[in-house]
Design a protein around this motif. Sequence first.
Motif, PDB file in Angstrom:
ATOM      1  N   CYS A  50    -102.076  74.052  51.587  1.00 46.83           N
ATOM      2  CA  CYS A  50    -101.318  72.799  51.580  1.00 46.83           C
ATOM      3  C   CYS A  50    -101.929  71.799  50.600  1.00 46.83           C
ATOM      4  N   LEU A  51    -103.250  71.688  50.619  1.00 45.84           N
ATOM      5  CA  LEU A  51    -103.925  70.763  49.705  1.00 45.84           C
ATOM      6  C   LEU A  51    -103.756  71.180  48.258  1.00 45.84           C
ATOM      7  N   TRP A  52    -103.840  72.477  47.993  1.00 43.86           N
ATOM      8  CA  TRP A  52    -103.640  72.953  46.628  1.00 43.86           C
ATOM      9  C   TRP A  52    -102.253  72.549  46.136  1.00 43.86           C
ATOM     10  N   PHE A  53    -101.242  72.803  46.962  1.00 45.87           N
ATOM     11  CA  PHE A  53     -99.873  72.449  46.592  1.00 45.87           C
ATOM     12  C   PHE A  53     -99.711  70.941  46.422  1.00 45.87           C
ATOM     13  N   ALA A  54    -100.245  70.176  47.368  1.00 44.70           N
ATOM     14  CA  ALA A  54    -100.110  68.714  47.322  1.00 44.70           C
ATOM     15  C   ALA A  54    -100.775  68.138  46.073  1.00 44.70           C
ATOM     16  N   MET A  55    -101.948  68.646  45.712  1.00 40.53           N
ATOM     17  CA  MET A  55    -102.635  68.135  44.533  1.00 40.53           C
ATOM     18  C   MET A  55    -101.919  68.551  43.246  1.00 40.53           C
ATOM     19  N   GLN A  56    -101.323  69.732  43.228  1.00 42.19           N
ATOM     20  CA  GLN A  56    -100.519  70.132  42.067  1.00 42.19           C
ATOM     21  C   GLN A  56     -99.367  69.152  41.874  1.00 42.19           C
ATOM     22  N   GLU A  57     -98.682  68.817  42.955  1.00 45.59           N
ATOM     23  CA  GLU A  57     -97.558  67.884  42.895  1.00 45.59           C
ATOM     24  C   GLU A  57     -98.022  66.475  42.535  1.00 45.59           C
ATOM     25  N   TYR A  58     -99.147  66.048  43.131  1.00 37.61           N
ATOM     26  CA  TYR A  58     -99.686  64.715  42.845  1.00 37.61           C
ATOM     27  C   TYR A  58    -100.015  64.586  41.361  1.00 37.61           C
ATOM     28  N   ASN A  59    -100.712  65.576  40.822  1.00 31.76           N
ATOM     29  CA  ASN A  59    -101.091  65.535  39.405  1.00 31.76           C
ATOM     30  C   ASN A  59     -99.871  65.641  38.498  1.00 31.76           C
ATOM     31  N   LYS A  60     -98.875  66.395  38.912  1.00 30.10           N
ATOM     32  CA  LYS A  60     -97.660  66.520  38.107  1.00 30.10           C
ATOM     33  C   LYS A  60     -96.927  65.186  38.024  1.00 30.10           C
ATOM     34  N   GLU A  61     -96.881  64.429  39.127  1.00 26.91           N
ATOM     35  CA  GLU A  61     -96.177  63.151  39.172  1.00 26.91           C
ATOM     36  C   GLU A  61     -97.004  61.984  38.634  1.00 26.91           C
ATOM     37  N   SER A  62     -98.322  62.144  38.606  1.00 25.43           N
ATOM     38  CA  SER A  62     -99.199  61.083  38.125  1.00 25.43           C
ATOM     39  C   SER A  62     -98.994  60.872  36.631  1.00 25.43           C
ATOM     40  N   LYS A  63     -98.973  59.613  36.216  1.00 20.42           N
ATOM     41  CA  LYS A  63     -98.836  59.275  34.797  1.00 20.42           C
ATOM     42  C   LYS A  63    -100.191  59.319  34.076  1.00 20.42           C
ATOM     43  N   ASP A  64    -101.261  59.489  34.833  1.00 23.91           N
ATOM     44  CA  ASP A  64    -102.603  59.539  34.264  1.00 23.91           C
ATOM     45  C   ASP A  64    -102.767  60.804  33.436  1.00 23.91           C
ATOM     46  N   LYS A  65    -103.537  60.748  32.352  1.00 28.15           N
ATOM     47  CA  LYS A  65    -103.733  61.929  31.521  1.00 28.15           C
ATOM     48  C   LYS A  65    -104.855  62.822  32.042  1.00 28.15           C
ATOM     49  N   TYR A  66    -105.544  62.376  33.098  1.00 23.45           N
ATOM     50  CA  TYR A  66    -106.611  63.155  33.700  1.00 23.45           C
ATOM     51  C   TYR A  66    -106.184  63.672  35.068  1.00 23.45           C
ATOM     52  N   LEU A  67    -106.750  64.810  35.469  1.00 22.60           N
ATOM     53  CA  LEU A  67    -106.466  65.407  36.765  1.00 22.60           C
ATOM     54  C   LEU A  67    -107.229  64.695  37.876  1.00 22.60           C
ATOM     55  N   PHE A  68    -106.654  64.671  39.062  1.00 18.54           N
ATOM     56  CA  PHE A  68    -107.327  64.209  40.264  1.00 18.54           C
ATOM     57  C   PHE A  68    -107.667  65.427  41.099  1.00 18.54           C
ATOM     58  N   GLN A  69    -108.800  65.362  41.803  1.00 16.84           N
ATOM     59  CA  GLN A  69    -109.241  66.464  42.642  1.00 16.84           C
ATOM     60  C   GLN A  69    -109.660  65.952  44.010  1.00 16.84           C
ATOM     61  N   VAL A  70    -109.554  66.843  45.008  1.00 15.22           N
ATOM     62  CA  VAL A  70    -110.017  66.528  46.355  1.00 15.22           C
ATOM     63  C   VAL A  70    -111.533  66.540  46.344  1.00 15.22           C
ATOM     64  N   ILE A  71    -112.126  65.439  46.828  1.00 15.05           N
ATOM     65  CA  ILE A  71    -113.582  65.329  46.931  1.00 15.05           C
ATOM     66  C   ILE A  71    -114.043  65.706  48.342  1.00 15.05           C
ATOM     67  N   LYS A  72    -113.276  65.245  49.325  1.00 12.77           N
ATOM     68  CA  LYS A  72    -113.675  65.485  50.710  1.00 12.77           C
ATOM     69  C   LYS A  72    -112.430  65.514  51.590  1.00 12.77           C
ATOM     70  N   ILE A  73    -112.374  66.498  52.484  1.00 13.64           N
ATOM     71  CA  ILE A  73    -111.301  66.550  53.478  1.00 13.64           C
ATOM     72  C   ILE A  73    -111.822  65.831  54.713  1.00 13.64           C
ATOM     73  N   LEU A  74    -111.140  64.745  55.079  1.00 11.83           N
ATOM     74  CA  LEU A  74    -111.592  63.942  56.208  1.00 11.83           C
ATOM     75  C   LEU A  74    -111.104  64.503  57.543  1.00 11.83           C
ATOM     76  N   GLN A  75    -109.828  64.885  57.589  1.00 11.33           N
ATOM     77  CA  GLN A  75    -109.261  65.391  58.830  1.00 11.33           C
ATOM     78  C   GLN A  75    -107.973  66.131  58.525  1.00 11.33           C
ATOM     79  N   ALA A  76    -107.698  67.155  59.320  1.00 10.58           N
ATOM     80  CA  ALA A  76    -106.442  67.885  59.194  1.00 10.58           C
ATOM     81  C   ALA A  76    -105.825  68.005  60.581  1.00 10.58           C
TER      82      ALA A  76
END
Length: 115
Positions: A50-76
């Motif tokens: 789920c996180l892999w998919f969510a981050m792919q979508e987040y980075n695709k929609e982000s206007k930033d030219k750099y990727l964002f990554q998960v640093i820490k999972i707080l709770q699921a």
Amino acid sequence: MNRPQVCCLLLLTVLVTLAVSPGPDPEKNKIKVLRELKVISVSSASVKQCLWFAMQEYNKESKDKYLFQVIKILQAQLQVTDRLEYLIDVEIARSNCKKLLNNNENCVQENSKLE
């Protein structure tokens, strides 16, 4: 860790729903909760997918030219309705990898100019 060194940490709440959405019938749109939100292991394969998919979508929609990554999972959490619904709280940070590289391994930002 000092605030300037935090490097664009964000709290991202991800809600990922795994199923086909209900049809146009309003009666079918009523969601019957079979099991309320329950805390689950952050190391489970389904949470990681789920996180892999969510981050792919987040980075695709982000206007930033750099990727964002998960640093820490707080709770699921998982809720069972007519589908599986994951609520995942994470910290993300901007990496120093540009989107065009398609390489998001070990790319945590350390250069403060990228904040």
